[in-house]
Scaffold this motif. Sequence first.
Motif, PDB file in Angstrom:
ATOM      1  N   ILE A 203       0.865  -1.183   0.000  1.00  0.00           N
ATOM      2  CA  ILE A 203       0.000   0.000   0.000  1.00  0.00           C
ATOM      3  C   ILE A 203       0.896   1.225   0.000  1.00  0.00           C
ATOM      4  N   ASN A 204       0.588   2.161  -0.876  1.00  0.00           N
ATOM      5  CA  ASN A 204       1.388   3.390  -0.933  1.00  0.00           C
ATOM      6  C   ASN A 204       2.879   3.096  -1.052  1.00  0.00           C
ATOM      7  N   ARG A 205       3.199   2.095  -1.909  1.00  0.00           N
ATOM      8  CA  ARG A 205       4.590   1.715  -2.226  1.00  0.00           C
ATOM      9  C   ARG A 205       5.342   1.076  -1.058  1.00  0.00           C
ATOM     10  N   GLU A 226      -7.944  -0.227   9.116  1.00  0.00           N
ATOM     11  CA  GLU A 226      -6.998   0.883   9.068  1.00  0.00           C
ATOM     12  C   GLU A 226      -6.274   1.060  10.395  1.00  0.00           C
ATOM     13  N   ASN A 228      -2.925   3.489  11.336  1.00  0.00           N
ATOM     14  CA  ASN A 228      -1.849   4.380  10.893  1.00  0.00           C
ATOM     15  C   ASN A 228      -0.491   3.965  11.441  1.00  0.00           C
ATOM     16  N   LYS A 233      -3.488   1.948   5.678  1.00  0.00           N
ATOM     17  CA  LYS A 233      -4.467   2.999   5.421  1.00  0.00           C
ATOM     18  C   LYS A 233      -4.640   3.145   3.917  1.00  0.00           C
ATOM     19  N   SER A 234      -5.810   3.599   3.520  1.00  0.00           N
ATOM     20  CA  SER A 234      -6.104   3.705   2.098  1.00  0.00           C
ATOM     21  C   SER A 234      -5.256   4.794   1.455  1.00  0.00           C
ATOM     22  N   ASN A 235      -5.028   4.642   0.158  1.00  0.00           N
ATOM     23  CA  ASN A 235      -4.332   5.702  -0.561  1.00  0.00           C
ATOM     24  C   ASN A 235      -5.325   6.822  -0.884  1.00  0.00           C
ATOM     25  N   ASN A 236      -4.916   7.766  -1.675  1.00  0.00           N
ATOM     26  CA  ASN A 236      -5.771   8.927  -1.950  1.00  0.00           C
ATOM     27  C   ASN A 236      -6.924   8.614  -2.893  1.00  0.00           C
ATOM     28  N   LYS A 237      -6.838   7.487  -3.591  1.00  0.00           N
ATOM     29  CA  LYS A 237      -7.915   7.121  -4.510  1.00  0.00           C
ATOM     30  C   LYS A 237      -8.836   6.101  -3.842  1.00  0.00           C
ATOM     31  N   SER A 256     -11.009   0.794  -2.252  1.00  0.00           N
ATOM     32  CA  SER A 256      -9.791   1.310  -2.853  1.00  0.00           C
ATOM     33  C   SER A 256      -9.064   0.175  -3.568  1.00  0.00           C
ATOM     34  N   ARG A 259      -1.689  -2.022  -4.455  1.00  0.00           N
ATOM     35  CA  ARG A 259      -0.808  -2.243  -5.613  1.00  0.00           C
ATOM     36  C   ARG A 259      -0.502  -3.719  -5.799  1.00  0.00           C
TER      37      ARG A 259
END
Length: 451
Positions: A203-205, A226, A228, A233-237, A256, A259
Amino acid sequence: MKIVFLSINKLLCLVLVFFCFSGLGFSQGKFIIENKKQTDKVKFKLINNLIIIPVEVNGVKLSFLLDTGVSKPIIFNFLNVSDTLKIKETETIFLKGLGEGESVETLRSRNNVFKIGDAIKLNQDLYAVYNSNLNFAPRLGFPVHGIIGFDLFKDLVVEINYSKKILKLTTPEKYTYKKCKKCERLNLEFYNNKPYINADVAINRVITPVKLLIDSGGSDALWLFEDNSLGIKSNNKYFYDFLGHGLSGSVYGKRSKARSFFLRSFELNNVNVSYPDSTYILHARKLKGRNGSLSGNILKRFNIVFDYRRAKITLTKNHYFNEKFQYNKSGIELAHNGLRLVQERDNFIGNDNYGNSQEQSGTRIMINPQYKLSLKPAYTIVELREGSPAEKAGLLKGDVILSINNKSTYHFKLQELIIMFYGDSGKRIKLKVERGDKILTFEFRLENLFQ
């Protein structure tokens, strides 16, 4: 009276948490395969990534959801099935589920006879839930009378061949492991009689290790809680959506994409992931170290061997493995909602004036068309995502869909209709609906929010 807790993920995604035993909790009674080979194959239906198997309860043939996340069998008593089953030795308890509603009354029954293929158990507990909302049939378009999980998995080695839609049951002492170069064999961990597996998600690389409940009773791919502090946590999309209906109400959260998702050497890309709001999953989060659930849309991509006795799971890729992870781009959730009386035309060719037709100069002239009345399934919008293409077009919850792209909906099964909403971005959808005493037409295009 006792209070127990029921937790339901996604639509049709069940996680029961009301038996807090340590270890596997094997009981005296167990499933026994009544043939010489000590193994049997059972055909199942795969509907919306869920496994529906035939189960005979006290001599009555029913359909059950096979759910690795359920501790004890449940009967959905909305059709008074328990009256037919002649259940006895009952005790009233209460279940609390996902959502913000109240506990519901449940009847516990002992010493029931369960039969799945040649596997039989003579003293099975079951729970009859008296709640009309807990009815999977309208959402699946197929009758589902109950759920079974742990009691079957703990007694037998269970092989799920998603490709051929066959369940193979084997007595553990008779099961022999074969060498497998293209499979992965992982350890299972058990908490409250439910299987957990360790995996990794990108998630988020960032690749993050996660501990997940294996939940064959869930139709989604991946649920994550989720956190933190763990980087979960979800990405921005993402978009906010209805995720399912729990015993105590509806469940909402973010949808969401992740990757990548890894089960050792197996890697899945662009995976669907949902993040349920913490309000709805308080009971599911009580297990320290649990990060979410691994469900049907990932599980179906493997043929799987569950061996609870040895705490092992074996995964082998099947033809679903490279299937793209799609999602509903319309914002519409449909359910089968009773029947409608439909008038259909019957045309006959003949030489009389009694409901038949005549041919004149190559043109068919209908003298007296005949009609027949038939009962056909009615499909109703039961959830509508805010800001979705369907909502922007003017559709409302409660609308009965009469046709889709000029084809009457009664010609389709529920799942055939739903899959149309998973099409490519930009695909045109035209719906004719019944709203009260009005017939209305709406048009919109599917929208990919992750592009």
